[in-house]
Design a protein around this motif. Sequence first.
Motif, mmCIF file in Angstrom:
data_model
loop_
_atom_site.group_PDB
_atom_site.id
_atom_site.type_symbol
_atom_site.label_atom_id
_atom_site.label_comp_id
_atom_site.label_asym_id
_atom_site.label_seq_id
_atom_site.Cartn_x
_atom_site.Cartn_y
_atom_site.Cartn_z
ATOM 1 N N THR A 93 9.694 61.796 0.543
ATOM 2 C CA THR A 93 8.660 62.731 0.092
ATOM 3 C C THR A 93 8.304 63.713 1.205
ATOM 4 N N TYR A 94 8.177 63.182 2.433
ATOM 5 C CA TYR A 94 7.803 64.026 3.568
ATOM 6 C C TYR A 94 8.891 65.053 3.873
ATOM 7 N N HIS A 97 8.907 67.734 1.380
ATOM 8 C CA HIS A 97 7.718 68.565 1.607
ATOM 9 C C HIS A 97 7.982 69.593 2.714
ATOM 10 N N HIS A 101 7.807 73.563 1.659
ATOM 11 C CA HIS A 101 6.731 74.378 2.223
ATOM 12 C C HIS A 101 7.184 75.187 3.430
#
Length: 305
Positions: A93-94, A97, A101
């Motif tokens: 997930t990180y 991300h 972003h």
Amino acid sequence: MGRSQTLRQNTINQFIDCINNKILSFPLPSISILAEAFNVSRTTIRAVLEHLCKKQILLFNNNEYHLLREPTNEDKIVCIFEKRSVQDKKFETYFYHLINHKKLLPGDNFNEIQLAKDTKVNPVVVREFLLRFLHYGLINNIKKGEWELVTFAKDYAEKLYEFRSVLEIFALKAFMAQPDNHFNWIKARELLQRHKNFQKNIQDEYTLFSTLDRDFHKLILSCNDNPFFMQSFDLISVIFHFHYQWDNSNLKERNNIAVSEHIAVLTAILQKNEQAAIAALCRHLNTAKTSMQESIGRALAIKNR
């Protein structure tokens, strides 16, 4: 257990993993360099080195730390990290991300020890995750523990498109062969409605398309219950979709087109029209390929200025 003691024990385990995975070279670099690499204080590093010397893993000689023996899992301190499955999901997930972003862009370098510290996971989790992307040419291993996110050549999109088409067309045929009472038909109806709702609000929500795109392709591929399909999907999804995020040119228009193409596929699926569904899916995959090629072209043009 105090916070400093927990940090020290976590770092000991990370240090052991880095030794076993050949991330560290010997003799070890200075305490200052190690402290920066593990994102801890020099006091913590000294305590870690002292502990490893007591365990006869390291040997301090002539002001240098040498490897005395390979550590084993028994040398680790128990109950430090969360369960492996939790760590895997947390780091995945990180990492997504960071890309989504724009905190990690093509050409950027990053350090796996730092990523492990940032997410509070075992460095092995980070390394094994990154190795999956290495096989697909998404990243390069520069040196021990150091990686680079790749800027693709233009023909990469064509090759990936061919592989993706084989997977998804095969999966779509399997989807259409499912019995009428299969739960996936309900999922398809719900997903179609989500697309229609998104389309109504796309002026404000177009940057949130990634979740919808992932759910759409995941639904098609998941009907095979084939872990190899899903592993390939994770990688392809990142490569294709996040190239859109790196290049903001006409992002709203491109996402609007993609939503319309998804709706065409889902509508044909729910009408049980396999030929129309495959044709609509092929159009969508070709659009995605073209968008990625154009995105790569613009990125290369900027790089070569």
